[in-house]
Scaffold this motif. Structure first.
Motif, PDB file in Angstrom:
ATOM      1  N   LEU A 265     -24.041   8.568  27.570  1.00 46.56           N
ATOM      2  CA  LEU A 265     -25.047   7.620  27.548  1.00 46.56           C
ATOM      3  C   LEU A 265     -24.740   6.300  28.431  1.00 46.56           C
ATOM      4  CD1 LEU A 265     -25.881   7.836  23.580  1.00 46.56           C
ATOM      5  CD2 LEU A 265     -27.475   8.314  25.111  1.00 46.56           C
ATOM      6  N   LEU A 266     -23.525   6.232  28.310  1.00 47.54           N
ATOM      7  CA  LEU A 266     -23.221   4.759  28.925  1.00 47.54           C
ATOM      8  C   LEU A 266     -23.433   5.225  30.842  1.00 47.54           C
ATOM      9  CD1 LEU A 266     -21.925   2.079  29.743  1.00 47.54           C
ATOM     10  CD2 LEU A 266     -19.813   3.010  29.297  1.00 47.54           C
ATOM     11  N   LEU A 267     -22.768   6.433  30.925  1.00 42.43           N
ATOM     12  CA  LEU A 267     -23.177   6.933  32.262  1.00 42.43           C
ATOM     13  C   LEU A 267     -24.247   6.979  32.894  1.00 42.43           C
ATOM     14  CD1 LEU A 267     -21.631   7.775  35.153  1.00 42.43           C
ATOM     15  CD2 LEU A 267     -21.279  10.226  34.217  1.00 42.43           C
ATOM     16  N   ASN A 268     -25.385   7.525  32.072  1.00 41.66           N
ATOM     17  CA  ASN A 268     -26.627   7.502  32.406  1.00 41.66           C
ATOM     18  C   ASN A 268     -27.403   6.396  32.628  1.00 41.66           C
ATOM     19  OD1 ASN A 268     -26.668  10.288  32.309  1.00 41.66           O
ATOM     20  ND2 ASN A 268     -27.400  10.575  30.391  1.00 41.66           N
ATOM     21  N   TYR A 269     -27.021   5.480  31.534  1.00 36.16           N
ATOM     22  CA  TYR A 269     -27.406   4.075  31.741  1.00 36.16           C
ATOM     23  C   TYR A 269     -27.158   3.214  32.948  1.00 36.16           C
ATOM     24  CZ  TYR A 269     -27.466  -1.091  31.009  1.00 36.16           C
ATOM     25  OH  TYR A 269     -27.704  -2.384  31.286  1.00 36.16           O
ATOM     26  N   LEU A 270     -25.809   3.459  33.530  1.00 34.57           N
ATOM     27  CA  LEU A 270     -25.351   2.860  34.915  1.00 34.57           C
ATOM     28  C   LEU A 270     -25.881   3.693  35.973  1.00 34.57           C
ATOM     29  CD1 LEU A 270     -21.302   2.688  34.081  1.00 34.57           C
ATOM     30  CD2 LEU A 270     -23.200   1.006  33.807  1.00 34.57           C
ATOM     31  N   ILE A 271     -25.945   4.946  35.838  1.00 33.42           N
ATOM     32  CA  ILE A 271     -26.706   5.720  37.034  1.00 33.42           C
ATOM     33  C   ILE A 271     -28.178   5.087  36.968  1.00 33.42           C
ATOM     34  CG2 ILE A 271     -27.566   7.866  37.802  1.00 33.42           C
ATOM     35  CD1 ILE A 271     -25.054   9.199  36.579  1.00 33.42           C
TER      36      ILE A 271
END
Length: 281
Positions: free
Chosen positions: A222-228
């Motif tokens: 979830l954090l990675l998708n938010y950053l992307i």
């Protein structure tokens, strides 16, 4: 040399400059490089330059890289032909940083339009410094020291046979980069993950982040998708509509880009010289 900023966040059009001359004139090149560090991507309309001048200008920034899949022009090493004329598939229509799968991703690139469709085929660039600067402070604290894996296997390798994909991964093993890198010339902090190549965080699962199983892989994803997704914010972007002979020069260390694949079956032919970069830190 005249400079016209295009958006408040990123991009400028440069006029009254010939890049063939800039390849030979150290003073003129220094002005262009200073503008590049400030605006992050520069655009030059209708440049009548040869392939030799193209690679000579790009070579002013540093040594040119080759590509294990796309190859390069045999007469001009480092010049990659990105020709879309007989295949609707594209690798470039996602937000990405060139060569993020390398230990030393590209410093930048010089891209020239050889042939473009009458409508479509634009390219978007994103200011990833602003994408980091405007993160909530609590998210910035979570990213401190965080690292992520990047791989060529999931992108270029996806359409290969299992054997060819395994060979690609063996020849170009996955690498690890900081999630937030420091630009080596400007000192700016840059959000350094992208949909094209980043696969996962490598040091997320610590007692500070994980209390239960759902905090682990789902929480990290979830954090990675938010950053992307930060690359998709329009306020951080500039969009360029190509004309034949146009040239774009971008700082790959502080930007991502997205080449729209909306022009099939019209042809789109581009030639790119990528410049070898440093190891992010």
């Amino acid at each position: 040399m005249k400079i016209r900023p295009i958006t408040p966040a990123i991009g400028a059009e440069i006029s009254s400059v010939h890049l063939g001359e800039a390849a030979r004139d150290a003073g003129l090149f220094a002005q262009i490089k200073a503008a590049l560090l400030q605006y992050k991507v520069l655009f030059f309309r209708r440049q009548d330059i040869t392939r030799a001048e193209h690679v000579a200008f790009a070579g002013r920034f540093g040594a040119l890289e080759t590509h294990p899949v796309a190859g390069s022009d045999p007469d001009h090493p480092g010049l990659v032909r990105i020709y879309r004329s007989d295949n609707p598939h594209s690798y470039e229509n996602n937000y990405h940083c060139d060569g993020l799968w390398r230990p030393n991703p590209a410093m930048g690139a010089v891209l020239r339009c050889i042939e473009c469709p009458e409508i479509g085929g634009d390219t978007i660039w994103v200011n990833m410094v602003k994408a980091y600067e405007e993160l909530p402070e609590e998210v910035k604290r979570k990213l401190d020291g965080l690292r992520a894996r990047a791989s060529i296997e999931q992108s270029f390798g996806a359409v290969m046979t299992p054997e060819a994909r395994a060979k690609l991964a063996q020849d170009h093993p996955a690498v690890e980069h900081p999630v937030v890198r420091t630009h080596p010339e400007t000192g700016e902090k840059v959000l350094f993950v992208g949909a094209g190549f980043t696969t996962h965080f490598t040091n997320y699962s610590t007692p500070a982040n994980v209390r239960h199983g759902i905090d682990k892989a789902p929480g990290a994803a979830l954090l990675l998708n938010y950053l992307i997704s930060r690359a998709t914010i329009p306020e951080y972007q500039v969009r360029w509509s190509w004309q034949q002979g146009d040239v774009a020069v971008w700082d790959n260390r502080s930007t991502q880009h997205y080449a729209l694949n909306d022009y099939w079956p019209a042809p789109r032919k581009m030639e790119r010289a990528g410049i070898i970069g440093d190891i992010p830190c």
